[in-house]
Design an enzyme around this catalytic site. Structure first.
Site, PDB file in Angstrom:
ATOM      1  CB  ALA A  26      -1.128   0.123   1.372  1.00 40.77           C
ATOM      2  CB  THR A  30       0.808   6.903   0.475  1.00 44.45           C
ATOM      3  OG1 THR A  30       2.242   6.935   0.261  1.00 44.45           O
ATOM      4  CG2 THR A  30       0.611   5.722   1.445  1.00 44.45           C
ATOM      5  CG  PHE A  37      -4.336  -1.509   5.631  1.00 49.28           C
ATOM      6  CD1 PHE A  37      -5.337  -0.884   4.995  1.00 49.28           C
ATOM      7  CD2 PHE A  37      -4.334  -2.971   5.717  1.00 49.28           C
ATOM      8  CE1 PHE A  37      -6.326  -1.493   4.420  1.00 49.28           C
ATOM      9  CE2 PHE A  37      -5.406  -3.825   5.155  1.00 49.28           C
ATOM     10  CZ  PHE A  37      -6.419  -2.922   4.366  1.00 49.28           C
ATOM     11  NE  ARG A  38      -0.263  -3.496   9.728  1.00 50.84           N
ATOM     12  CZ  ARG A  38      -0.654  -4.248   8.426  1.00 50.84           C
ATOM     13  NH1 ARG A  38      -0.807  -3.813   7.537  1.00 50.84           N
ATOM     14  NH2 ARG A  38      -1.550  -5.222   8.909  1.00 50.84           N
ATOM     15  CD  GLN A 103       1.733  -7.123   0.509  1.00 48.70           C
ATOM     16  OE1 GLN A 103       1.110  -7.303   1.523  1.00 48.70           O
ATOM     17  NE2 GLN A 103       2.714  -6.334   0.555  1.00 48.70           N
ATOM     18  CG  HIS A 121      -3.751  -8.903  -1.153  1.00 48.11           C
ATOM     19  ND1 HIS A 121      -3.243  -8.190  -0.102  1.00 48.11           N
ATOM     20  CD2 HIS A 121      -3.166 -10.141  -0.888  1.00 48.11           C
ATOM     21  CE1 HIS A 121      -2.221  -8.685   0.444  1.00 48.11           C
ATOM     22  NE2 HIS A 121      -2.479  -9.978   0.432  1.00 48.11           N
ATOM     23  CB  SER A 195       4.281  -2.672   7.369  1.00 49.08           C
ATOM     24  OG  SER A 195       2.981  -3.483   6.988  1.00 49.08           O
TER      25      SER A 195
END
Ligand code: NAD
Length: 256
Positions: A26, A30, A37-38, A103, A121, A195
């Site tokens: 992810a 950005t 997510f994190r 992903q 995914h 991550s």
């Protein structure tokens, strides 16, 4: 060590490698305006993804995804690739990258021109009826939801449509095993913007001969990396393109 030195080291690794795979998460998107997510503005601060995007929640309460998760999908559809996606596509065209395992469900690698993309995914291009496996395009799904059909159902059989994205608890697509083979046959895996907390994709860095990581902040595989670049992916890949061109590598494709 400064960014320029690290990117020169990354260029060395790429040029020495016979076969290189890239694994993205992810964080690469950005800078295209899609929250991870994190990270600090990550989706985790808005919903609990482990609940909203969980296969079991979807089976028993599909409205949870359609009410809380679907509205978050809009920015993914509208987003455009950034410098990191574009340079990775240029590297594939130049033969310096064999393929991308992602992903992400945002389709930005393909929009940037990457050809060999393994979407671990799934994606948001379509949805499938859970009862009869009839497939509809994403736009049709969005229309039904906008018209208040929650959950959206196939009018012939009454089955609920589920996006063709992999939810937590869903099995991975069968080409996960092809990816494991490609990565274990590679000389280098470059992880970008992940991550590496989500399994089983985070198993891939265990399979490669050499691992390089471009990520803001720590990852679960930092201990295995021969090179860690703690920087924004867009900045790092813009610099990588410049360094490779300076060394005489011909990189065509879109300008960064
Ligand atoms: P993650 O959120 O767990 O990790 C992202 C990492 O990228 C973090 O360490 C963060 O600090 C870093 N990062 C953020 N911006 C960055 C930037 N500009 N440059 C470099 N690093 C940056 O993401 P994950 O490991 O991919 O796992 C999350 C799961 O969420 C995945 O399974 C993915 O399918 C899904 N997801 C996908 C999208 C998408 O399709 N764009 C968006 C959110 C979540």
């Amino acid at each position: 060590m400064d960014l320029v030195k690290k990117i020169n080291d990354l260029a060395d690794l790429l040029l020495e490698s016979g076969k290189t795979m890239v694994l993205t998460g992810a964080g690469i998107s950005t800078e295209s305006g899609i929250p991870d997510f994190r990270g600090p503005d990550g989706l985790w601060s808005k919903v609990d993804p482990m609940y909203v995007f969980h296969a079991e929640t979807f089976i028993y309460r599909p409205e949870v995804f359609y009410e809380a998760g679907m509205p978050l999908m809009g920015p993914l559809q509208a987003a455009q690739p950034n410098a990191a996606h574009r340079v990775i596509a240029d590297l594939e065209e130049a033969g310096l990258v064999w393929g991308v395992v992602t992903q992400n469900v945002d389709g930005l690698h393909q929009k940037a021109g990457s050809k060999n993309v393994f979407e671990m995914h799934g994606h948001l291009r379509s949805a499938t009826c859970l009862k009869c496996r009839h497939v509809i395009p994403w736009d049709r799904l969005a229309e039904m939801v906008a018209a208040g059909e929650i959950p959206p159902r196939h009018q012939d059989c009454g089955g609920v449509f589920k996006p063709d994205a992999v939810f937590f608890g869903d099995p991975l697509p069968p080409d996960f095993y092809d990816c494991c083979r490609e990565v274990s046959e590679s000389d280098l895996l470059v992880v970008v913007g992940s991550s590496l907390e989500v399994s089983p994709v985070n198993y891939l860095p265990q399979l490669c001969k050499r691992l390089a990581i471009v990520n803001m902040g720590p990852t679960m595989a930092d201990y295995r990396a021969v090179l860690k670049v703690d920087a924004k992916a867009g900045e790092a890949f813009t610099e990588l393109k410049r360094v490779l061109q300076e060394r005489g590598v011909r990189l065509s494709g879109s300008a960064v």
